[in-house]
Enzyme design. Structure first.
Site, PDB file in Angstrom:
ATOM      1  N   VAL A 162       0.915  -1.152   0.000  1.00  0.00           N
ATOM      2  CA  VAL A 162       0.000   0.000   0.000  1.00  0.00           C
ATOM      3  C   VAL A 162       0.946   1.192   0.000  1.00  0.00           C
ATOM      4  O   VAL A 162       1.608   1.470   1.002  1.00  0.00           O
ATOM      5  CB  VAL A 162      -0.919   0.031   1.227  1.00  0.00           C
ATOM      6  CG1 VAL A 162      -1.592   1.389   1.342  1.00  0.00           C
ATOM      7  CG2 VAL A 162      -1.980  -1.066   1.138  1.00  0.00           C
ATOM      8  N   PRO A 163       1.086   1.857  -1.159  1.00  0.00           N
ATOM      9  CA  PRO A 163       2.198   2.812  -1.327  1.00  0.00           C
ATOM     10  C   PRO A 163       1.982   4.117  -0.573  1.00  0.00           C
ATOM     11  O   PRO A 163       1.789   5.174  -1.185  1.00  0.00           O
ATOM     12  CB  PRO A 163       2.228   3.026  -2.837  1.00  0.00           C
ATOM     13  CG  PRO A 163       0.818   2.791  -3.284  1.00  0.00           C
ATOM     14  CD  PRO A 163       0.245   1.749  -2.364  1.00  0.00           C
ATOM     15  N   CYS A 164       2.061   4.068   0.742  1.00  0.00           N
ATOM     16  CA  CYS A 164       1.844   5.270   1.538  1.00  0.00           C
ATOM     17  C   CYS A 164       2.978   6.274   1.330  1.00  0.00           C
ATOM     18  O   CYS A 164       2.834   7.438   1.691  1.00  0.00           O
ATOM     19  CB  CYS A 164       1.667   4.922   3.015  1.00  0.00           C
ATOM     20  SG  CYS A 164       3.066   4.065   3.719  1.00  0.00           S
ATOM     21  N   HIS A 165       4.100   5.819   0.722  1.00  0.00           N
ATOM     22  CA  HIS A 165       5.174   6.780   0.431  1.00  0.00           C
ATOM     23  C   HIS A 165       4.739   7.762  -0.661  1.00  0.00           C
ATOM     24  O   HIS A 165       5.376   8.787  -0.849  1.00  0.00           O
ATOM     25  CB  HIS A 165       6.462   6.049   0.015  1.00  0.00           C
ATOM     26  CG  HIS A 165       6.308   5.166  -1.187  1.00  0.00           C
ATOM     27  ND1 HIS A 165       5.771   3.898  -1.116  1.00  0.00           N
ATOM     28  CD2 HIS A 165       6.601   5.371  -2.493  1.00  0.00           C
ATOM     29  CE1 HIS A 165       5.771   3.356  -2.336  1.00  0.00           C
ATOM     30  NE2 HIS A 165       6.256   4.243  -3.188  1.00  0.00           N
ATOM     31  N   ARG A 166       3.649   7.432  -1.379  1.00  0.00           N
ATOM     32  CA  ARG A 166       3.177   8.335  -2.440  1.00  0.00           C
ATOM     33  C   ARG A 166       2.204   9.387  -1.908  1.00  0.00           C
ATOM     34  O   ARG A 166       1.597  10.130  -2.679  1.00  0.00           O
ATOM     35  CB  ARG A 166       2.508   7.524  -3.560  1.00  0.00           C
ATOM     36  CG  ARG A 166       3.520   6.631  -4.271  1.00  0.00           C
ATOM     37  CD  ARG A 166       2.911   5.760  -5.338  1.00  0.00           C
ATOM     38  NE  ARG A 166       3.836   4.703  -5.714  1.00  0.00           N
ATOM     39  CZ  ARG A 166       3.488   3.502  -6.156  1.00  0.00           C
ATOM     40  NH1 ARG A 166       2.206   3.205  -6.301  1.00  0.00           N
ATOM     41  NH2 ARG A 166       4.394   2.612  -6.462  1.00  0.00           N
TER      42      ARG A 166
END
Lengths: 260, 186
Positions: A162-166
């Protein structure tokens, strides 16, 4: 010893547990290559449940320590036994390599309803693009809950997948990250996000880019915004200003009103 | 450490590494726990749920135990005690609901992956007796299953059911008597 048919019949009623049953009880772990160093990944029969860094630069120590921290973190969070897996679950390696994890099954049973909604919303952010925290809050129908979105993402059990870095700060700074702010920046640059340009735009109070050929206004990293040639590109501070200038919000990145 | 050395592999493994120890615990006792669950509930799917829940609760409990408590654990009796508690609570919860219509919902004790032929053979032997077990009162069924299906000594059954050994013996003998009567009646 005994020839009592009843006792023999009862003894014959014993049955071994079916082979797959252990996987309903215990999770499995693997250590695999991630986009920025190796990661530990735990998964259950429902999907991937937990991802953490295997080489933690701040905790230089024997290899065993990182594994122990991972196991204990998993236990605190999930209260489920964690056994070594013989191979990673299907789809994990390509998802980590490409940054596209849409098809991968995730086990988010440990998350609250709100957190699960936030994670689902963030899952849709494409590689190479970023969204502000307020965008996520608007997506889950709670435009005022920007801080709650931040906490939900800080507790993301499956970073990278879940690309929370985005999800980044509106001022163009990468912001906080489960694996540290430096790793977040490294990940985003590796995915082709031009953070320097975002900072320059934010400094000029530009949070939306519009095209006078399509009449559409986008978030700056939307793939539609990246196609706008400089001659046709117009920057806006708010979505309302873009709206009064006659631009309609992009249907792909679905910009929301409160980026700044 | 000599005290630890004389422990069985399961407790030794639990003391050494909780998760590896759990794998040992599961491997050593999966058959007993599952057989007990299957013959208490009567349904394959319920037995899987009950077994999974038993081991999960056992893991969560042991995660909070210190070394001394683990060292004196008797794993089999401890697991079966957990299982009995869950089963009794489920049975109690079910008894508050109206009973299911048995004609519409046949008792399913069949491993879904079992072949037709195997099932047919077993049907003539095991199913009938398993069906009769379901007719016993709870405490008799539990005592008979623990004594004669999974072959526990009376002293261990007394520990699991938390009753005196004499009570276990009388539950077992009454249960067997009833099973014989039920079997002969048909």
């Amino acid at each position: 010893m005994t020839h009592d048919p009843l006792l023999a019949g009862l003894a014959a009623l014993a049955a071994d547990a079916p082979d797959g049953l252990l996987d309903r009880i215990a999770a499995r772990w693997v250590r695999v290559a991630g986009p920025v160093g190796e990661v530990f990944v735990a998964f259950t029969d429902e999907g991937v449940a937990y991802v953490r860094e295997a080489d933690e630069p701040m905790h230089a120590g024997p290899d065993d320590d990182a594994r122990r921290r991972f196991t204990e973190g998993f236990r605190r969070r999930f209260g489920r036994p964690l056994l070594a897996a013989t191979r990673p679950p299907a789809g994990l390696l390509p998802a980590l390599r490409t940054g596209r994890s849409g098809g991968l099954r995730l086990d988010l049973r440990g998350a609250t309803d709100f957190q699960r909604e936030v994670l689902e919303a963030v899952r849709g952010i494409p590689r190479g693009e970023v969204r502000p925290y307020s965008w996520v809050a608007a997506r889950v129908g709670r435009p005022g809950a920007v801080r709650a979105v931040g906490s939900a993402l800080a507790g993301n059990p499956v970073p990278l997948l879940v690309p929370c870095h985005r999800v980044t700060r509106a001022d163009g700074e990468a912001g906080e990250y489960v694996f540290g702010a430096a790793t977040k920046e490294r990940l985003l640059r590796a995915e082709g996000v031009d953070l320097d340009r975002l900072r320059r735009l934010a400094k000029d109070r530009v949070f939306y880019l519009a095209s006078d050929t399509t009449g559409v206004v986008c978030l700056p990293t939307c793939h539609n915004a990246r196609r706008i040639t400089p001659a046709h590109r117009h920057g806006f501070r708010t979505l309302a200003e873009a709206g009064s200038a006659g631009y309609r919000p992009c249907r792909t990145c679905r910009p929301t009103g409160l980026a700044a | 450490m000599s005290e630890i050395d004389c422990l069985d592999p399961v407790r030794k493994a639990l003391l050494d590494d909780l998760d590896e120890g759990f794998a040992e615990l599961y491997g050593a006792h999966r058959g007993v726990v599952f057989s007990t669950a299957l013959r208490l509930c009567g349904r394959w799917a319920d037995a899987e749920d009950l077994t999974a829940e038993t081991f999960l609760r056992a893991y969560r409990a042991v995660a909070g135990y210190d070394a001394a408590r683990i060292a004196e654990l008797r794993p089999r009796a401890w697991l079966l005690t957990i299982l009995m508690n869950i089963w009794r609570n489920c049975a109690r919860a079910k008894s508050r609901k109206p009973p299911p219509d048995l004609r519409e919902e046949p008792v399913d004790t069949v491993d879904p992956r079992e072949g037709v032929e195997e099932a047919a053979v077993r049907h003539e032997t095991g199913d009938e007796l398993a069906g009769l077990l379901a007719l016993l009162p709870e405490e008799q069924r539990a005592a008979v299953v623990l004594r004669h299906v999974v072959d526990l000594p009376v002293s261990e059954i007394a520990e699991v059911l938390r009753v005196p050994q004499g009570t276990v013996k009388s539950h077992v003998s009454r249960g067997l008597k009833r099973l014989r009567a039920l079997g002969g009646a048909r």
